[in-house]
Scaffold this motif. Structure first.
Motif, short mmCIF file in Angstrom:
data_model
loop_
_atom_site.label_atom_id
_atom_site.label_comp_id
_atom_site.label_asym_id
_atom_site.label_seq_id
_atom_site.Cartn_x
_atom_site.Cartn_y
_atom_site.Cartn_z
N GLU A 38 0.87 -1.17 0.00
CA GLU A 38 0.00 0.00 0.00
C GLU A 38 0.90 1.22 0.00
O GLU A 38 1.71 1.40 0.90
CB GLU A 38 -0.92 -0.01 1.23
N VAL B 173 -2.77 3.53 -2.74
CA VAL B 173 -2.91 2.63 -3.88
C VAL B 173 -2.38 1.26 -3.48
O VAL B 173 -1.28 1.14 -2.94
CB VAL B 173 -2.13 3.16 -5.11
N LEU C 113 -2.17 -4.22 -11.10
CA LEU C 113 -3.03 -3.22 -10.49
C LEU C 113 -4.48 -3.62 -10.66
O LEU C 113 -4.86 -4.25 -11.64
CB LEU C 113 -2.82 -1.85 -11.16
N GLU D 195 -6.73 1.74 -10.39
CA GLU D 195 -5.45 2.10 -9.76
C GLU D 195 -4.48 2.73 -10.76
O GLU D 195 -3.71 3.61 -10.39
CB GLU D 195 -4.83 0.89 -9.08
N THR E 79 -5.41 6.30 -10.91
CA THR E 79 -4.95 6.98 -9.70
C THR E 79 -3.46 7.28 -9.79
O THR E 79 -3.02 8.39 -9.46
CB THR E 79 -5.24 6.12 -8.45
#
Length: 88
Positions: A14, A18, A31, A35, A38
């Motif tokens: 983490e 994310v 991912l 993500e 992001t």
């Protein structure tokens, strides 16, 4: 969880909100949905903040990241925003 590529063991990290899944065997990064978007948004914010924070080089001084001459020793690579995700 198993890696979809090589069936190795996956670990979840983490970083900045994310969740990044990485295979211990092949080192592949996977991912979940959304993500990548992001990370793309984070990259844009990171590059904008660093462009605004770094002053222009002094007259006659080489710009940051300009090629260095004199062989391969002493060559430093600028860290990317992705490298920062895996830093401690």
């Amino acid at each position: 969880m198993q890696c979809p590529k090589c069936r190795g063991v996956m670990r979840t990290y983490e970083r900045h909100g994310v969740h990044i899944d990485q295979c211990d065997n092949c080192r592949g990064i996977f991912l979940d949905y959304g993500e990548l978007e992001t990370l793309t948004r984070m990259e844009s914010q990171w590059s904008q903040s660093h462009a605004a924070a770094s002053p222009p080089p002094a007259h006659g001084a080489p710009a940051w990241g300009a090629p260095q001459h004199g062989g391969s020793y002493g060559h430093h690579r600028q860290r990317s925003w992705v490298g920062m995700l895996f830093s401690t």
